[in-house]
Motif scaffolding. Sequence first.
Motif, PDB file in Angstrom:
ATOM      1  N   TYR A 156       0.727  -1.007  -0.237  1.00  0.00           N
ATOM      2  CA  TYR A 156       0.672   0.115  -0.715  1.00  0.00           C
ATOM      3  C   TYR A 156       0.248   1.150  -0.301  1.00  0.00           C
ATOM      4  O   TYR A 156       0.735   2.161  -0.224  1.00  0.00           O
ATOM      5  CB  TYR A 156      -0.945  -0.202   1.304  1.00  0.00           C
ATOM      6  CG  TYR A 156      -1.989   1.782   1.477  1.00  0.00           C
ATOM      7  CD1 TYR A 156      -1.445   2.607   2.139  1.00  0.00           C
ATOM      8  CD2 TYR A 156      -2.670   1.344   0.276  1.00  0.00           C
ATOM      9  CE1 TYR A 156      -2.226   3.480   2.726  1.00  0.00           C
ATOM     10  CE2 TYR A 156      -3.589   2.626   1.220  1.00  0.00           C
ATOM     11  CZ  TYR A 156      -2.937   3.194   1.814  1.00  0.00           C
ATOM     12  OH  TYR A 156      -3.698   4.557   2.148  1.00  0.00           O
ATOM     13  N   GLU A 157       1.944   1.030   0.939  1.00  0.00           N
ATOM     14  CA  GLU A 157       2.804   2.669   0.587  1.00  0.00           C
ATOM     15  C   GLU A 157       3.176   2.754  -0.484  1.00  0.00           C
ATOM     16  O   GLU A 157       3.901   3.511  -1.419  1.00  0.00           O
ATOM     17  CB  GLU A 157       3.888   2.321   1.818  1.00  0.00           C
ATOM     18  CG  GLU A 157       3.407   2.236   3.393  1.00  0.00           C
ATOM     19  CD  GLU A 157       4.134   2.207   4.614  1.00  0.00           C
ATOM     20  OE1 GLU A 157       5.057   1.434   3.748  1.00  0.00           O
ATOM     21  OE2 GLU A 157       3.982   2.255   5.634  1.00  0.00           O
ATOM     22  N   ALA A 158       3.789   1.337  -1.097  1.00  0.00           N
ATOM     23  CA  ALA A 158       4.379   2.128  -2.668  1.00  0.00           C
ATOM     24  C   ALA A 158       4.103   2.179  -3.484  1.00  0.00           C
ATOM     25  O   ALA A 158       3.767   3.308  -3.909  1.00  0.00           O
ATOM     26  CB  ALA A 158       4.805   0.125  -2.906  1.00  0.00           C
ATOM     27  N   ARG A 159       1.975   1.590  -3.142  1.00  0.00           N
ATOM     28  CA  ARG A 159       1.015   2.396  -4.367  1.00  0.00           C
ATOM     29  C   ARG A 159       0.753   4.324  -4.255  1.00  0.00           C
ATOM     30  O   ARG A 159       0.901   5.368  -4.956  1.00  0.00           O
ATOM     31  CB  ARG A 159       0.483   1.666  -4.076  1.00  0.00           C
ATOM     32  CG  ARG A 159      -1.103   2.233  -4.869  1.00  0.00           C
ATOM     33  CD  ARG A 159      -2.018   1.140  -5.206  1.00  0.00           C
ATOM     34  NE  ARG A 159      -2.936   1.104  -4.070  1.00  0.00           N
ATOM     35  CZ  ARG A 159      -2.784  -0.028  -3.724  1.00  0.00           C
ATOM     36  NH1 ARG A 159      -2.313  -0.695  -2.996  1.00  0.00           N
ATOM     37  NH2 ARG A 159      -3.842   0.624  -1.953  1.00  0.00           N
ATOM     38  N   PHE A 164       5.092   9.550   1.854  1.00  0.00           N
ATOM     39  CA  PHE A 164       4.252   9.332   2.024  1.00  0.00           C
ATOM     40  C   PHE A 164       4.206   7.553   2.482  1.00  0.00           C
ATOM     41  O   PHE A 164       4.909   7.118   1.892  1.00  0.00           O
ATOM     42  CB  PHE A 164       3.013   8.688   0.920  1.00  0.00           C
ATOM     43  CG  PHE A 164       2.019   8.254   1.895  1.00  0.00           C
ATOM     44  CD1 PHE A 164       2.067   6.546   1.459  1.00  0.00           C
ATOM     45  CD2 PHE A 164       0.745   8.659   2.230  1.00  0.00           C
ATOM     46  CE1 PHE A 164       0.608   5.664   2.446  1.00  0.00           C
ATOM     47  CE2 PHE A 164      -0.461   8.003   2.786  1.00  0.00           C
ATOM     48  CZ  PHE A 164      -0.299   6.569   2.702  1.00  0.00           C
ATOM     49  N   GLU A 165       3.820   7.269   4.275  1.00  0.00           N
ATOM     50  CA  GLU A 165       4.007   6.908   4.784  1.00  0.00           C
ATOM     51  C   GLU A 165       2.627   6.479   5.876  1.00  0.00           C
ATOM     52  O   GLU A 165       2.748   7.513   6.348  1.00  0.00           O
ATOM     53  CB  GLU A 165       5.497   6.334   5.288  1.00  0.00           C
ATOM     54  CG  GLU A 165       5.917   7.659   6.229  1.00  0.00           C
ATOM     55  CD  GLU A 165       7.023   7.069   6.933  1.00  0.00           C
ATOM     56  OE1 GLU A 165       7.941   6.101   7.307  1.00  0.00           O
ATOM     57  OE2 GLU A 165       7.446   7.959   8.265  1.00  0.00           O
ATOM     58  N   ILE A 166       2.603   5.309   6.337  1.00  0.00           N
ATOM     59  CA  ILE A 166       1.828   5.565   7.503  1.00  0.00           C
ATOM     60  C   ILE A 166       2.452   5.545   8.691  1.00  0.00           C
ATOM     61  O   ILE A 166       3.404   5.032   9.232  1.00  0.00           O
ATOM     62  CB  ILE A 166       0.978   3.389   7.725  1.00  0.00           C
ATOM     63  CG1 ILE A 166       0.668   3.180   6.097  1.00  0.00           C
ATOM     64  CG2 ILE A 166      -0.157   4.074   9.047  1.00  0.00           C
ATOM     65  CD1 ILE A 166      -0.133   2.483   6.818  1.00  0.00           C
ATOM     66  N   LEU A 197      -1.335  20.324  10.990  1.00  0.00           N
ATOM     67  CA  LEU A 197       0.020  18.988  11.049  1.00  0.00           C
ATOM     68  C   LEU A 197      -0.765  18.505   9.506  1.00  0.00           C
ATOM     69  O   LEU A 197      -1.987  18.650   9.407  1.00  0.00           O
ATOM     70  CB  LEU A 197      -0.630  18.152  11.466  1.00  0.00           C
ATOM     71  CG  LEU A 197       0.616  18.859  13.351  1.00  0.00           C
ATOM     72  CD1 LEU A 197       0.664  17.680  14.063  1.00  0.00           C
ATOM     73  CD2 LEU A 197       2.134  18.607  12.540  1.00  0.00           C
ATOM     74  N   ALA A 198       0.315  17.742   8.743  1.00  0.00           N
ATOM     75  CA  ALA A 198      -0.143  16.938   7.429  1.00  0.00           C
ATOM     76  C   ALA A 198      -0.957  16.167   7.881  1.00  0.00           C
ATOM     77  O   ALA A 198      -0.245  15.103   8.646  1.00  0.00           O
ATOM     78  CB  ALA A 198       1.169  16.968   6.627  1.00  0.00           C
ATOM     79  N   GLY A 199      -2.165  15.995   7.545  1.00  0.00           N
ATOM     80  CA  GLY A 199      -2.743  14.280   7.628  1.00  0.00           C
ATOM     81  C   GLY A 199      -2.803  13.827   7.045  1.00  0.00           C
ATOM     82  O   GLY A 199      -3.309  11.953   7.683  1.00  0.00           O
ATOM     83  N   ILE A 200      -2.339  13.502   5.661  1.00  0.00           N
ATOM     84  CA  ILE A 200      -2.688  11.861   4.503  1.00  0.00           C
ATOM     85  C   ILE A 200      -1.412  11.092   5.341  1.00  0.00           C
ATOM     86  O   ILE A 200      -0.183  12.040   5.528  1.00  0.00           O
ATOM     87  CB  ILE A 200      -2.397  13.132   2.984  1.00  0.00           C
ATOM     88  CG1 ILE A 200      -3.316  13.858   3.250  1.00  0.00           C
ATOM     89  CG2 ILE A 200      -1.833  11.013   2.160  1.00  0.00           C
ATOM     90  CD1 ILE A 200      -4.115  13.732   2.888  1.00  0.00           C
ATOM     91  N   GLY A 201      -1.974  10.180   5.335  1.00  0.00           N
ATOM     92  CA  GLY A 201      -1.311   8.788   5.997  1.00  0.00           C
ATOM     93  C   GLY A 201      -1.405   8.584   7.202  1.00  0.00           C
ATOM     94  O   GLY A 201      -0.389   7.662   7.985  1.00  0.00           O
ATOM     95  N   PHE A 202      -1.695   9.652   7.875  1.00  0.00           N
ATOM     96  CA  PHE A 202      -1.671   9.232   9.192  1.00  0.00           C
ATOM     97  C   PHE A 202      -3.069   8.349   9.840  1.00  0.00           C
ATOM     98  O   PHE A 202      -4.401   8.283   9.602  1.00  0.00           O
ATOM     99  CB  PHE A 202      -2.687  10.475  10.192  1.00  0.00           C
ATOM    100  CG  PHE A 202      -2.973  10.911  11.680  1.00  0.00           C
ATOM    101  CD1 PHE A 202      -1.799  10.556  12.666  1.00  0.00           C
ATOM    102  CD2 PHE A 202      -4.062  11.448  12.131  1.00  0.00           C
ATOM    103  CE1 PHE A 202      -1.889  10.539  13.834  1.00  0.00           C
ATOM    104  CE2 PHE A 202      -4.926  11.060  13.486  1.00  0.00           C
ATOM    105  CZ  PHE A 202      -3.309  10.739  14.547  1.00  0.00           C
TER     106      PHE A 202
END
Length: 725
Positions: free
Chosen positions: A115-118, A126-128, A159-164
């Motif tokens: 999922y992180e690679a995609r 991007f990373e969780i 704060l950046a919320g994507i990946g949270f």
Amino acid sequence: MHRQPFPFPSLLPALLCLILGLLATAALYTWTRDQELAMEQLIFDRRASFRIQTVRQGLEEVVETIEDVSRVFATFGPISQAQFHAFVGPLAQAQPYFNSISFLRLVPHAERAAYEARMRAGNPSFEISDLQDGKPVRAADRDNYLVVEYLEPGTLNGLAGIGFDVLMEPSIRSAVQRATETGEASATAVFRYLFVPPSPPRLIVFKAIYREGMPLDTPEARHAAVYGYSGLGMPTGKLIENILDESGLGPINGMDMAVYVGQGRTEALAFQYGEGQRDRRDAGLRTSSQSFPIGGVSWRVDVRGTDIRSGGQVGSWLVALFGVIISVMAAIYLRALGSRTRHIHQLVEERTAALHAANIQMSLDIAARERVEGVLRRTERSLKNAQRIAHVGSWEMDVANGWQHWSDECFRIFGMEPEVDNMPVLSRLPGKTRAMWRSFLADVLDHACDTCEMAITRPDGTVRHVMLHAEVTEGQPAASRTIVGTVLDISEFKQVETELRRSQKSLRELGGHQERIKENERQRIAREIHDELGGVLTGIKAYVSVASSRVGNDTQAAPLLAEAMAQADSALDTVRRVIADLRPSVLDQLGVWEAIEWQASQLEAQTGVHCQCVIEPDLPVIGADGGAMLFRIAQEALTNVARHAQATVVTITVRLDQQQLLLDIEDDGKGIPAEQLLAPESWGLRGMQERALYLGGTLNVGRGVRQGTLVSLRLPLSVKMAALN
């Protein structure tokens, strides 16, 4: 004869009246006070219920919003970041209290790397992640992650919320679990983020999104089918405040309101205005409370307000005051009534003197009345003479008994001799005239008309044209209404009008004849120019062409011959344009509808104005004369567009509507001023009007739907049009 006044015991009745009045006032005051208290309780209950229902409806609309966001994923399947932003962006702008709108994907630990690679294909960093000390760090290993994949706006409290990974917040886990198992929207309790910089109390509503085609009949099946959630976060205080403000229910004096979320020990205050609800224990306090479930969470709204008795009952006090005043006044009146009897004898003597004075005044009035009657007789003679000179008669009728009263001139107009009492004997009139007269009176009574023009037949057989006018007198009882009216003899005017119409018809026929002569002359001149001058110019062009081929490359003669060839071509174009202006050949060869299309194409080629022709098929064939007049009307309208309209688009519509031929020419220009329509020097418009009238139709010029000029021609498919065919 002098009479002794009757002794009247006025004090006892006055005292009894005062006591009874005060007792009635006390009873009325008590009843009024009870009614005021009941009314104020009802008003408070309605206000409190309206606020509670407003809050509940606003919360239900929030749930409907998260349902709409989830419905997008359920309908369209996976969507991109841009599509998500395009859908929820207007929602975030329309409801500014929505702090965040997000799509959260459920990622098992086994699929984390893939999922992180995609996701890094579109977002390299991007990373969780989790948050530690207010900074994002890579999330620790867990069985599942609930990752913010899309977020509107893109940050959460700076704060950046994507990946949270939101599952790190304990208060969210139960709401997500409930949303998965029930399939309904589920809200969290009021909480603050533990790992985000300080933020106001808030709640989040989640809605599970399931894979299409998988069974959802049990909680275990829903756990297996869920792949993500739509989330809607908002500060609870701003949410409730905005719901109330949009309904105009802001804070008011004397009324407090508090909203609680949760139940039992988990209950938390979400919103409050006014004094503390829990701490108030005033005796004069009205309360209203209601609980309801929204998003799987219990909500409770408490409303409290002060009792109106702290301000007193104005109405009941006014009733008491007026009751006391009326009781006292009634007692005073009864007390004074006894004393009035002593003045009756004096009043009788004064009235007798007044009657004597009235007799004297009556004698003077009789003399004045005789003088007025003399003036009225002279006025009546003058009125009769005026009616005779103006040929105007007057009449009136009593509606109740049908009696009629005619003036002498009215009798003369109907060809009858005046009666002594001026009451006509209608049986002397011919039956047709009598029927028309009675029909007019019935229409007046029914308010169907008040003016009528008719032709009557006199007893001697002569016919007269009259104008009748009547009115029903207002302000009287229905049983005593009267009708008053006039009769105007307009026979001479009708004769003049007939002659004038005959003259107008002759002039219009003459104009049509001149139009035909002019069209025939144009056709003859165009034919002669085409046959004679066109042939000559074609021959000249041929000779010049032969001469040019024989000269070859002669430097002196070749340019002159080329110039002569160009002049010949220009002359031929001029001849063609003059022929088209005089009489377009397409009008005689193909008919009027193709000629109108040709004229529109010429306008578009010469001026650049876009012309749209919408001509229905199977239109009737119009003969040469009628077709020429129709073409000239359309040509004049298009010429006005080119000269004055400053338009960019012209629409020409020809269609049949029942038994009418409709031709509409509309542009989007500046329009024609009203004063120009009425100007006597507008010869082009007058020519169009006369041609339309000659064809038996009507032509209207005015404003169109595009604020430009609309020329509408309506031609009935009549005998005259058939004759023109």
